[in-house]
Design an enzyme around this catalytic site. Structure first.
Site, PDB file in Angstrom:
ATOM      1  N   GLU A 155     -36.652  12.483 -23.696  1.00 25.65           N
ATOM      2  CA  GLU A 155     -35.962  12.120 -24.935  1.00 25.65           C
ATOM      3  C   GLU A 155     -35.515  10.689 -24.760  1.00 25.65           C
ATOM      4  O   GLU A 155     -34.728  10.395 -23.843  1.00 25.65           O
ATOM      5  CB  GLU A 155     -34.738  13.004 -25.065  1.00 25.65           C
ATOM      6  CG  GLU A 155     -34.583  13.660 -26.396  1.00 25.65           C
ATOM      7  CD  GLU A 155     -33.295  14.435 -26.390  1.00 25.65           C
ATOM      8  OE1 GLU A 155     -32.276  13.824 -26.686  1.00 25.65           O
ATOM      9  OE2 GLU A 155     -33.331  15.638 -26.054  1.00 25.65           O
TER      10      GLU A 155
ATOM     11  N   CYS B  38     -28.299   7.515 -28.979  1.00 22.58           N
ATOM     12  CA  CYS B  38     -29.696   7.211 -29.289  1.00 22.58           C
ATOM     13  C   CYS B  38     -29.982   7.490 -30.757  1.00 22.58           C
ATOM     14  O   CYS B  38     -30.891   6.925 -31.346  1.00 22.58           O
ATOM     15  CB  CYS B  38     -30.667   7.922 -28.365  1.00 22.58           C
ATOM     16  SG  CYS B  38     -30.231   9.595 -28.018  1.00 22.58           S
TER      17      CYS B  38
END
Ligand code: FAD
Length: 1008
Positions: free
Chosen positions: A763, A797
């Site tokens: 990720e 993020c």
């Protein structure tokens, strides 16, 4: 000076989320009337309803229109959407799109001819809409859809737009008294208002910027002066004279609990100044009641101003109390104490409350232990009746103002009120007219809450009114519906509440039980002091402790850990699930400790810390649930007779979990708990910056029962410890969250290994955009932009990096964004009033400063938060936004609170989505639009793992918004999603020929 917390205030605090049954039991006795009185109330209410229904038949108007299009019909909802957005859309093309979008969806024909109302009849839609297009009526008498289509064909879309805008304005005017205070005061002299008093409300919602607050303040000042100058014959006391209603949220951009210090310093003087001005003109002032988490703050402000020497002896300062809140009876009790202490009456406006649906939603999202409001309508009514009684029975403390459109509620107040005691009813302008024409004829005073303002300002208010009128539980909706028997409309709420099997509404589960298959993580609101004070005290006690140190591991330790892990005995799935659920409980129990650590080691603010604790607990429970569902027993597969086939999921072996510093608890625990839930031993390497949090998390996981040899913590640098773990042949899989560059390095290292090819779940970052068209609500956009771009100092993020604004709406959004950014407070993350803490380290700060310097040269600075002098030299970076000319200005993720703003022309929106996609990332994306077609276009085109519509784009909830991207943003499967655990497992099938031993007995036994 703050007054000490007295017992009534203590009781109020304790009741924030009171158990509904307990709360109701305490009120039933107070609300219940003796049988004889109850009968009189019933008779009076019945007579009122019958009278109103008779009159309504005569004047088929707005009420029937609203009822025909109530919110149980798709068309009603569509109309509300048009009403909410149409008037504010600045450009014709988007307005036309909205109209097409909404009108193409409903089954409009079905409403035609069902009702005598002129407004519902399709032919008169034309009249209502334009006043000019009457000639079109004949062709369309029976068919609204065809009428609209024909209208569009014949007259063109601009005419339909003008027509609908006109229609919406008409609808709006139903609820607005005048565009200016002068107009409204003038109108109050008309015959329809002759029997009423008025309280004027300057429309507009919460202020987002200091400039908004100034503007509202000036509008209130002007209105107070105008009302003061408005002479009414025979109105001798402040109770009889017109007054004003004030929204505290309009007077301060940060009217919220976390900013209490600022609010008391800055907002109290403003309210004080307005109250003194009002006193000079003898204009009564009422503070509106807003969201539940603002109740105590509003009480503190009220007390300060009410007790000020400038208002001594004047009874014109009051406030609204919402009966749907469980704290309302205690609020009345506390107010009575204040009134007696100050030796004068308080005007109390008792309402039921206007934000019920959003209170319920917020409580669910926040994982509260209960709801601040009742969950059954009858319970709200009972609470109202009990509160009304408290007000009526304290004439020395209160001048009662009973705001309701409900005939039963009205009849009960009349019944309870001693003869000669002064009081008044209140109703909203445009609602309850028929009822109160009757009630005022009976000799009771009634005040109309009279909104004043332009159509653009009225939209949120209009939506609340449409919701109220359209809800099928609401009295105004039921009284207008002649298919509902009068007896049912005037049913006694006390009897209704008592006849329910459970006090709480079973259709609205407690926030904790929201998911059904697992427990929701526990949260609290800081404004709930009974819940938050102990946590804050614990956090403060941790803050003074010296932090321990965690020594880095060496590569040799990493290899040893994998050796131990590869021999670990992993408990079966049901046991693993139990362990993870225990871990979730322990994480919650240690919440304060984690929040303190998160603030100190990772610079996380307290709300961010709470969010992270909750997410970590959610991960554990969610994966526990999946482990039970998929790993506890094999799945039977269908095949030919005489054979059994089963598919089984088993762990793969030691999993290496490498987590980042930006979610040092949630992602760390998420990875570890997933790998373990799937049956793997884990070696976890936390980020170099946050080993203490990881170590505390491991402690908790071990305490919960994760076997010692099944979980090892390997803190240390990625280049050494991380590399050793990844390259070790015993590593059976890697879960990684971090930068794209590191993900590539790990991928290469794994590929270079001989032996089995293992799963790699990565990720990584994103270049996340939000697309805003001109149908969006600028204030809502800005709230979501601030949260998405600047929360956690932009170090998520999922954070918003590129805000794309349709050019027509851009100036307004940028203006509010600048004002709202200026209100952000940088500082110590352990302080509740801090919005933005430090960035993680000097290197991160350097990257941000470099990028900002580049943007200073190449782009236009729109806004920047203030960085207090005392924070200079620390790791603080003031959030800021730059306007860029094109997307080429940004090519990589800049991890911090720098927002890039790009304007686009409406027709270019699809090209903007393409350009964002072309960057190669695919993590989060946001859209703000009221047009479904637009949202659908973006959905179909967007390469993004998580797409959010009309909300912020951070804070994905486990199991609700599984998180993870595509392209440069990650490999999937999504964390916190139903497919995640499979990637951590091997699949094995087991096939047995059951017919091998002498034939197919079961087939033969089952044959006919
Ligand atoms: C003069 C005036 C001033 C006002 N000022 C304010 C204010 O400052 N702040 C504010 O919030 N509102 C304010 N209101 C709005 C007011 O809250 C609503 O108009 C009011 O709730 C309608 O009540 P009713 O007795 O007319 O209708 P009813 O139909 O009898 O009651 C509606 C109430 O029941 C509640 N309800 C519906 N379903 C449920 C359920 N399942 N569980 C629990 N409760 C439920 C609704 O939320 C609503 O509060 C004001 C209203 C008036 C008339």
């Amino acid at each position: 000076m703050d007054h000490p917390v007295t017992p009534p205030r203590e009781r109020l605090r304790a009741a924030y989320l009171r158990d509904e049954s307990e709360a109701l039991d305490a009120l039933i006795g107070e609300a219940r009337l003796p049988a004889e009185s109850a009968r009189r109330v019933q008779d009076r209410a019945r007579a009122l309803v019958e009278e109103v229904r008779t009159r309504q038949k005569a004047v088929a108007g707005m009420q029937s229109f609203l009822r025909e299009y109530d919110l149980s019909s798709q068309e009603g909802v569509l109309l509300m959407c048009v009403a909410e957005a149409l008037l504010r859309i600045p450009d014709a093309a988007t307005a036309d799109k909205l109209i097409r979008d909404k009108l193409s969806q409903g089954d409009w024909e079905r409403h035609v001819g069902r009702n005598n109302s002129l407004l519902v009849n399709a032919g008169t839609w034309g009249m209502m809409l334009t006043g000019k297009l009457v000639s079109l009526d004949a062709v369309s008498a029976g068919n609204a859809g065809a009428w609209l289509a024909r209208l569009a064909a014949r007259a063109g879309e601009p005419v339909v737009r003008v027509a609908l805008r006109q229609g919406m304005k008409l609808m709006a005017e139903q609820f607005v008294m005048g565009r200016t205070i002068g107009d409204a005061l003038e109108r109050s002299r008309s015959a329809e208002h002759a029997a009423y008093r008025h309280s004027y409300d300057m429309l507009g919602e919460a202020a987002f910027t200091a400039a908004d607050a100034e503007r509202y303040f000036a509008a209130y000042e002007h209105a107070i002066d105008a009302i003061a100058a408005h002479r009414i014959e025979g109105a001798s006391s402040v109770f009889q004279r017109p007054g004003i209603s004030i929204k505290l949220s309009a007077l301060h951009p940060r009217y919220e609990y976390a900013q209490r210090g600022r609010v008391m310093d800055e907002l109290v003087p403003r309210v004080q100044s307005l109250a003194e001005r009002a006193r000079r003109g003898d204009v009564g002032v009422t503070l509106d009641a807003e969201e539940a988490d603002r109740l105590e703050l509003s009480l503190d402000i009220f007390e300060r101003v009410f007790a000020s020497s400038a208002l001594q002896g004047w009874e014109g300062f009051g406030l609204a109390v919402q009966a749907y809140q469980k704290r309302s009876p205690f609020a009345i009790e506390w107010l009575a104490e204040i009134a007696r202490r100050e030796r004068r009456r308080i005007m109390v406006r008792l309402v039921k409350g206007a934000y019920w649906d959003s209170e319920v939603k917020r409580a669910q999202m926040q994982g509260l232990s209960g709801y601040p409001v009742y969950t059954r309508k009858a319970n709200t009514d009972v609470s109202y009746l009990a509160c009304a009684r408290r007000i009526i029975e304290a004439p020395d403390a209160f001048y009662g103002q009973f705001a309701t459109h409900n005939a039963h509620t009205v009849a009960t107040v009349i019944e309870r009120m001693p003869a000669g005691q002064p009081f008044e009813f209140q109703r909203l302008h445009g609602m309850g007219d028929d009822l109160y024409d009757e009630v005022t004829r009976m000799g009771h005073a009634c005040r109309v809450y009279a909104p004043v303002g332009s159509h653009e300002d009225l939209l949120p208010y209009l939506v609340r009114r449409l919701l109220e009128n359209g809800a099928n539980t609401s009295f105004v909706n039921r009284i207008a519906d002649s298919t509902i028997a009068v007896e049912s409309v005037v049913a006694d709420p006390v009897a209704a509440a008592q006849s329910n099997a459970t006090a709480a509404n079973p259709k609205i589960p407690l926030p904790r039980d929201l998911y059904g298959d697992r427990v929701n993580s526990a949260g609290f609101v800081f404004a709930d002091e009974a819940a938050s004070s102990p946590v804050l005290a614990k956090i403060a006690s941790f803050a003074s402790r010296t932090l321990e140190r965690v020594a880095d591991a060496a590569p040799a330790d990493a290899h040893r850990a994998l050796e131990v892990a590869s021999r670990a005995r992993i408990p079966p799935a049901p046991e693993r699930a139990r362990i993870l659920e225990r871990a979730a409980d322990l994480i919650e129990a240690n919440g304060a400790r984690f929040m303190a650590l998160l603030a100190r080691e990772a610079g996380k603010t307290l709300p961010d810390g709470l969010g992270e604790v909750r997410e970590a607990a959610d991960f554990c429970r969610y994966y526990a649930m999946l482990a039970r569902r998929h790993f506890a027993q094999p799945e039977e597969l269908t095949g030919p007779t005489g054979e059994s086939n089963r598919l089984e999921l088993v762990g793969r072996g030691p999993f290496v979990c490498i987590s980042p510093w930006n979610f040092p608890l949630a992602i760390f625990v998420g990875q570890v708990s997933a790998a373990f839930a799937a049956g793997n031993p884990v070696v976890a390497k936390p980020a170099e910056q946050t080993p203490l949090i990881a170590s505390a998390a491991v402690e908790v996981l071990l305490e919960a029962g994760v076997p010692r040899d099944a979980l090892a913590l390997m803190p240390g640098p990625g280049e050494t410890v991380g590399a050793a773990l990844v390259s070790d042949p015993r590593t059976a899989g890697v879960a990684f969250t971090g930068s794209t560059a590191t993900a590539r390095a790990i991928n290469r290292a794994l590929a270079a290994r001989d032996g089995p090819i293992v799963p790699f779940i990565a990720e990584t970052g994103g270049l996340n955009a939000m697309l805003v068209d001109s149908s969006a609500l600028p204030e809502q956009v800005v709230a979501d932009v601030i949260a998405s771009a600047f929360n956690s100092a932009g170090q998520r993020c999922s954070a918003l990096r590129i805000l794309c604004l349709q050019e027509e709406i851009a100036p307004r959004v940028i203006d509010i964004l600048a004002g709202a950014t200026a209100e952000l407070r940088l500082g110590d993350p352990a302080r509740l009033d801090t919005d933005v803490g430090p960035v993680i380290d000097a290197q991160a700060l350097h990257i941000l400063e470099e990028h900002a310097a580049k943007m200073d040269r190449e782009a236009k600075l729109i806004c920047k938060a203030t960085q207090p002098h005392a924070l200079k030299g620390g790791l603080f970076f003031a959030p800021r936004a730059y306007e860029i000319a094109g997307l080429e200005a940004i090519d990589r993720e800049i991890f911090g609170p720098i927002l890039h703003v790009l304007r686009f022309a409406g027709p270019d929106l699809p090209a903007v989505v393409d350009a964002v996609n072309a960057k190669g990332y695919g993590l989060t994306m946001g859209v703000h639009s009221r047009i479904e077609e637009t949202v659908e276009m973006v959905r179909a085109k967007a390469c993004a793992g998580n797409l959010y519509v009309n909300r912020n784009m951070i804070g994905a909830t486990v199991g609700v918004q599984p998180f993870g991207g595509e392209g440069l943003s990650g490999t999937g499967p999504k964390a916190g999603g139903p497919h995640y655990l499979f990637r951590f497992a091997n699949e094995r099938t087991f096939t047995v020929n059951t017919a091998a031993a002498g034939g197919n007995a079961s087939l033969i036994a089952g044959s006919e």
